[in-house]
Write an enzyme that holds these catalytic residues in place. Structure first.
Site: not given
Lengths: 251, 212
Positions: B79, B181, B183
């Site tokens: 990001c 993202h 994660e």
């Protein structure tokens, strides 16, 4: 293309899920991690935890819930209920949540939206609007739907966007718990009035209702608790239904 | 060891959790020596471009990271960790980015809701070991209002469409950075991160290999 999101909501009290997935396979329907994992397995797009803890002493339990869930579930997590200041937001985000939803505290102090979004970024500030029909308009309520504010919901939605909100979680109080479907007029009016994503909530009883919320009411996401909670449908059932009807969902 | 750079912006916990869950030897750190010694560095981040650069400068990490990028350190930017690789961002006029990749970071415009929030498809235009086991067109989770516009040819690794088509990840040498993202992208995101861990283990092995 960006997909429409399906967001199951889990009610949490004193660190335990009280309205979660009622699967027989789950040994403990009250464990937040078990519930979250089951929804992740079903390809929920995000998870929302609503903290309904009443006693002040146990307010911190939601932090522990978020920490435990974020260690094992790798998807966007939103937490709401009782968020009142910058420190509350910081604690929730540091525990591993991605977004917070705030209602009462920002109605009482709209500049809190500005402060929060400038501190943490708009993307994690989701403003919850609880709206109830009043004649031809919709009125904003606070304190879990107990207190009318006299504020027009559509004007308020426009204002929260200007103040830096990244998203709106819109609940129709007239429809909440009724299972007769979203308030299409309310949802569409607000979704068209703002340029931030709108999550529709309140009234889902069938998969058709999800379709109406996403297509007719133009919501970007739908939030539901009971249809998933009572195992009437899984998230995948919902997604397959929507996909068959031409809605762009991830499945 | 993988150093997850802790520069006081959000989302660090989630990234650390993901690496921990995958069994990686990863630490959250702002220590310059640890970052320099690490086999790989990860720069996560949610928030504002200007604030991110300001924090990196305050912690005296800006020049170090810029230097490590130029020395081809294995790097994963997520990001904001992608956006700061560029020259500048519309979000913070006058603030210089790392300039590691030529280009700017404009805001989405024209008929789309901002932020771009949710799951979108990622088309791989430049195959790389980090995408091993990641099918073309996989869904990843995005949340951002600005996007990277590389001026350099050949750095765009994946493309995603939201109103406009944009570079959803870039790769240049050992530097990989994504706007989405991993994660927060469930199984497919963890797959990408585990590929990065594998690359970092290789970097560690080659560093520790005895020289003839």
């Amino acid at each position: 293309m960006l997909t429409k999101r399906i967001i199951p909501c889990l009610d949490v009290m004193d660190g335990r899920v009280v309205k979660g997935i009622n699967f027989v396979e789950l040994r403990d329907a009250g464990d937040p991690v078990t519930n979250a994992k089951a929804y992740e397995e079903q390809m929920a797009d995000e998870l929302c935890f609503l903290d309904i803890t009443a006693s002040h002493e146990k307010r911190g339990t939601i932090i522990d819930v978020v920490e435990r869930v974020a260690k094992e579930v790798f998807m966007p997590l939103t937490v709401g209920g009782g968020v009142k200041d910058i420190q509350d937001i910081r604690d929730i985000l540091l525990a591993g949540a991605d977004k917070v939803t705030i209602n009462t505290a920002v109605v009482e102090n709209p500049l809190f939206i500005k402060e929060a979004s400038e501190t943490f970024g708009s993307q994690c500030i989701c403003i919850a609007i609880d709206a109830k029909r009043k004649g031809d308009t919709f009125e904003v309520y606070t304190y879990g739907g107990r207190r009318p504010t006299g504020i027009d919901a559509v004007q308020w939605a426009i204002q929260v966007e200007k103040l830096g909100a990244g998203e709106i979680l819109l609940t129709s109080m007239d429809r909440d718990g009724t299972k007769v479907g979203f308030d299409i007029e309310l949802t569409r009016t607000i979704s068209e009035a703002v340029n931030i994503p709108v999550i529709a909530s309140g009234g889902v009883g069938t998969l058709e209702h999800l379709y109406e919320g996403l297509v007719d009411a133009k919501a970007d996401a739908v939030l539901a608790a009971s249809i998933f909670h009572y195992r009437e449908y899984t998230i995948m059932d919902a997604k397959k239904y929507l996909k068959d009807k031409g809605v762009n969902v991830r499945c | 060891m993988i150093a997850i750079v802790d520069y006081g912006m959000g989302n660090l916990r989630s990234v650390a959790n993901a690496f921990e869950g995958l069994g990686a030897n990863a630490v959250l750190t702002r220590d310059k020596d640890a970052i320099e010694r690490a086999d790989a560095i990860v720069l996560p981040g949610v928030g504002a471009f200007g604030k991110c650069i300001e924090n990196l400068r305050k912690l005296d990490l800006f020049d170090l990271i810029k230097d490590l990028l130029n020395r081809d350190k294995l790097y994963l930017g997520i990001c904001l960790g992608m956006q700061i690789l560029f020259d500048s961002s519309e979000e913070a006029p006058g603030v210089a980015g790392m300039g590691f990749i030529g280009g700017r970071v404009p805001r989405f415009a024209g008929g789309v809701k901002i932020p771009h929030m949710g799951w979108n498809t990622v088309d791989i235009v430049k195959p790389h070991p980090i995408f091993e086991g990641v099918e073309n067109g996989s869904y990843f989770y995005f949340v951002h209002s600005f996007y990277c516009e590389p001026e350099e040819d050949g750095v765009t690794a994946t493309r995603t469409t939201y109103g406009t088509e944009f570079a959803s990840s870039v790769q240049k040498g050992n530097v990989f950075a994504c706007q989405f993202h991993p994660e927060k992208s469930q199984k497919i995101g963890l797959k990408l991160l585990s590929n990065f861990i594998r690359l970092s283990t290789r970097a560690s092995d080659s560093k520790n290999a005895p020289t003839a």
